[in-house]
Write an enzyme that holds these catalytic residues in place. Sequence first.
Site, PDB file in Angstrom:
ATOM      1  CB  SER A 234      -0.962  -0.049   1.193  1.00 47.73           C
ATOM      2  OG  SER A 234      -1.990   0.903   1.046  1.00 47.73           O
ATOM      3  CG  ASP A 328      -6.445  -3.089  -4.118  1.00 49.32           C
ATOM      4  OD1 ASP A 328      -7.190  -2.571  -3.269  1.00 49.32           O
ATOM      5  OD2 ASP A 328      -5.216  -2.869  -4.173  1.00 49.32           O
ATOM      6  CG  HIS A 362      -5.288  -2.784  -0.453  1.00 52.91           C
ATOM      7  ND1 HIS A 362      -4.631  -2.198  -1.504  1.00 52.91           N
ATOM      8  CD2 HIS A 362      -4.798  -2.191   0.677  1.00 52.91           C
ATOM      9  CE1 HIS A 362      -3.774  -1.298  -1.047  1.00 52.91           C
ATOM     10  NE2 HIS A 362      -3.856  -1.273   0.271  1.00 52.91           N
TER      11      HIS A 362
END
Length: 420
Positions: A234, A328, A362
């Site tokens: 991320s 995601d 994600h």
Amino acid sequence: MACLTVTPKSSLADSPVWIRASGLDPSQLVTLHALLTDDIGEKFQSRAHFRANLSGEVDVKQAAALGGDYVGVWPMGLFSSLKPEKRFRRLMKRNVTGSPFRVQVSLFGSVVLVPSPNDVPLATCTVERWYAAHGVERVQVKEGKVRGALFLPPGPGPFPGVIDLFGGSGGLIEFRAVLLANKGFAVLALAFFGYDDLPQTLEEVDLEYFEEASTLLLKHPKVRGPGLGVVGLSKGSEIALAMITFLDQIVAAVCINGATGMRGASLRFRDVYIPAIPYAAEKVLITEMGTMSSYHVMEDPLDERHHSSAIPLEKAQGPVLFVVSESDQSLNSKLFAEAAIARAEQHGKRNCALLSYPGAGHLLEPPGSPLCYCSAFRSTLLPNQWGGEVELHAKAQEHSWKEIQKFLELHLGPVGKSNF
């Protein structure tokens, strides 16, 4: 008499286990139930319903779950489908060296959705899921500006060095770092905001902090140079990409589900300045569950207006492995990775690779981490949707974890193996 076995009873958290029930009536309907209480008392559970074979056995390597939290043959399904008792909680090991996760597996002689005090199991078995292998050392790091935790495999080394970064939740997250240390890497889990005396919010990425951390790690006598790897998820992925672009110490980068330009926080490094594209908060979507999806909040990396925020990957000397999830819900991570690779190739850089996983969300983590579809998030008032489908996400974690290790070993040199 019914018997339940889980083998092995004690193992590393990213290792598979084998569940088998015997001594049942032929064709008997049964429930396997798993219960885990984390380090702060939150409970996670899963269940699957089976029909015993004619020998009165259920072997999860062969038996198909008829219902529950998953269906079909999936040996690790009970562990990978663990769900929080309270909504929007994320299962994450905090005390990675002091204690394991203990999972109580119970066998019920009927279909049981939520066990009550009146539901007495036929058999139970408690298994330990450790994060640190025997001999792995944790060293608290508080030197200069650098804050984190260093994990060292047993033995004299030297070991290939890796910096491990997580994302916008801040703090110090250690579970991936220690699992990598079990594989023979010296790994620095590095905090960069929201921890100790570091800034509580990330207003700007000062790459000199990450340069200082890299220099510190390379000076350790158990770390083998001349270069380091970095793994980021991320926001950590975004920073990892900047590190391999601008820092001489970084020779290989694994970027998991991140932007490839500066989003929300600008970057500064000596005479380099990359402005940030602000998050488009007006594009947040609120779901029927009252959660938020930030998928459209990060502006399109292909928009020419935002090229000034792109990280100039073509300047990097080392290879980059992009790992992206196609379900995601936090951002279009595949589009960002493809845009960065295309830019690099336009400048003659050919050492970027892409692993793309349909159905994965994600929060792509090491195996044994159940899918977290949605959880509370530090910087938002509403729980954030991460996306993913349980079984496809688990398969993506299993495959990507092996590929990440291969990539790091290929570019950093051989590791020293640890035995549990």
